[in-house]
Write an enzyme that holds these catalytic residues in place. Structure first.
Site, PDB file in Angstrom:
ATOM      1  N   PHE A  11       0.817  -1.205   0.000  1.00  0.00           N
ATOM      2  CA  PHE A  11       0.000   0.000   0.000  1.00  0.00           C
ATOM      3  C   PHE A  11       0.856   1.263   0.000  1.00  0.00           C
ATOM      4  CE2 PHE A  11      -2.441   3.095   2.721  1.00  0.00           C
ATOM      5  CZ  PHE A  11      -3.278   3.531   1.706  1.00  0.00           C
ATOM      6  N   VAL A  12       1.810   1.361   0.922  1.00  0.00           N
ATOM      7  CA  VAL A  12       2.681   2.537   0.982  1.00  0.00           C
ATOM      8  C   VAL A  12       3.732   2.478  -0.121  1.00  0.00           C
ATOM      9  CG1 VAL A  12       4.370   3.792   2.377  1.00  0.00           C
ATOM     10  CG2 VAL A  12       2.309   2.868   3.443  1.00  0.00           C
ATOM     11  N   CYS A  69      10.015  -0.257   3.237  1.00  0.00           N
ATOM     12  CA  CYS A  69       8.596  -0.375   3.589  1.00  0.00           C
ATOM     13  C   CYS A  69       8.198  -1.793   3.952  1.00  0.00           C
ATOM     14  CB  CYS A  69       7.716   0.086   2.417  1.00  0.00           C
ATOM     15  SG  CYS A  69       7.959   1.784   1.890  1.00  0.00           S
ATOM     16  N   SER A 115       6.419   2.706  13.071  1.00  0.00           N
ATOM     17  CA  SER A 115       5.008   2.765  13.444  1.00  0.00           C
ATOM     18  C   SER A 115       4.834   3.569  14.717  1.00  0.00           C
ATOM     19  CB  SER A 115       4.454   1.357  13.662  1.00  0.00           C
ATOM     20  OG  SER A 115       3.167   1.395  14.250  1.00  0.00           O
ATOM     21  N   TYR A 141       4.185  -6.364  17.549  1.00  0.00           N
ATOM     22  CA  TYR A 141       4.543  -5.587  16.362  1.00  0.00           C
ATOM     23  C   TYR A 141       5.289  -4.307  16.770  1.00  0.00           C
ATOM     24  CZ  TYR A 141       3.869  -2.611  12.230  1.00  0.00           C
ATOM     25  OH  TYR A 141       4.062  -1.765  11.164  1.00  0.00           O
ATOM     26  N   ILE A 207      -2.203   8.732   2.622  1.00  0.00           N
ATOM     27  CA  ILE A 207      -1.059   8.128   1.949  1.00  0.00           C
ATOM     28  C   ILE A 207      -0.235   9.157   1.186  1.00  0.00           C
ATOM     29  CG2 ILE A 207      -2.494   7.493  -0.045  1.00  0.00           C
ATOM     30  CD1 ILE A 207       0.577   5.567   1.311  1.00  0.00           C
TER      31      ILE A 207
END
Length: 314
Positions: A11-12, A69, A115, A141, A207
């Site tokens: 996605f990124v 990423c 994150s 995570y 985004i």
């Protein structure tokens, strides 16, 4: 500039690849998915696993920059027998091995997508996370992302390669999956939701704003060996976000004003405390360091970012 972009089909990564190519950079996308549809302008390099054993030598030759990423991402109800070990294999060992090999190959800068979970899972209203806060990750995570950051800073200290760490909160945009996609589906169906009186505040980032920040980090001298929090610069309550999504979709909003305390009580009874935290709790980030040090501001407002989610051209 010669760029290695990992996670180029994600996605990124896919959005970053397009922007890099449009800006005239030469980009090699490292991907695992053999069937991923990539921009035809990309050079594609497929790898087996993002682990300590992966050899990157050939693809790193001649590269000036790595934008990393690729990751083992956070999922609900992780099926792994030992999730923390699995996160560490990819997000820590794999990331640090790539960074060490990049430094050996002469790469000048390594941009790492971390994150906001490194900071924690939530904030008190009006007390946002800051880039220099003591990290307090609560899930596997977030722990793995913190350990990766620490490993990368050691690589930077040992080798002189510059590292830039970017911690985004929830990222939304065209084609996004996960919680945002689920919320959009509910709004599209026009179902009444008991979320019309939620007064929390949450930061998120579109985004295109995130990609713009990554572009600013490519060669800005002040970015070297820094941690930056990312965000749109506008915090929304869950109620405001749902209304914004419905408006962007051209759908009516059907939100019932149920008190947050009652929803919290119900969620606790049903064993859905984590879900309630995301809907009812606050998670704010302070991006003042990012804006001031990099002379940057998000190019798109939240309203514009939400609208771009649902435009056919995006």
């Amino acid at each position: 500039m010669e760029v290695l972009l990992t996670g180029g089909s994600g996605f990124v990564g896919s959005r970053a690849a397009k922007r890099l190519l449009d800006d005239g950079h030469r980009v090699t996308a490292a991907v695992r998915d053999s069937e991923a549809k990539l921009d035809t302008r990309l050079v594609c390099w497929r790898f087996e696993e993002l682990t300590a054993d992966q050899h990157w030598g050939a693809v790193l030759e001649g590269k000036n920059l790595v934008i990393h990423c690729a990751a083992r991402v956070h999922v609900m109800n992780d099926p792994a027998a030992n999730p923390l070990n699995e996160f560490r294999k990819v997000n820590v060992d794999g990331t640090c091995a790539l960074a060490r090999q990049a430094a050996e190959a002469g790469v000048g800068r390594f941009i790492f997508i971390s994150s906001i979970k490194v900071n924690g899972e939530g904030t008190s209203l009006g007390l946002p996370y800051r880039a220099d806060d003591i990290p307090a990750p609560e899930d596997f995570y977030g722990i793995s992302k913190l350990e990766a950051e620490q490993g990368l800073m050691k690589v930077a200290a040992d080798t002189g390669m510059e590292v830039v760490i970017v911690r985004p909160p929830l990222v939304y945009g065209p084609g996004v999956k996960g919680n945002f996609a689920s919320m959009a589906k509910l709004m599209e169906k026009g179902l009444p939701l008991p979320l019309g009186a939620i007064h929390n505040k949450r930061s998120l980032i579109g985004i295109d704003n995130l990609v713009d920040l990554l572009i600013r980090c490519i060669d800005h001298p002040a970015a070297a060996n820094q941690v930056f929090l990312a965000g749109d610069g506008e915090d929304l309550s869950t109620t405001e976000l749902l209304r914004g999504v419905a408006n962007a979709m051209g759908k009516p909003t059907r939100l019932i004003p149920v008190p947050a305390g009652l929803l919290q009580f119900g969620a606790t009874l049903l064993g859905k405390k984590a879900m309630a935290q995301r809907l009812l709790g606050s998670l704010q980030v302070d991006i003042s360091k990012t804006c001031e040090l990099l002379d940057w501001k998000p190019p798109y407002t939240v309203e514009e970012g939400l609208r771009r989610c649902f435009e056919p051209s995006h």
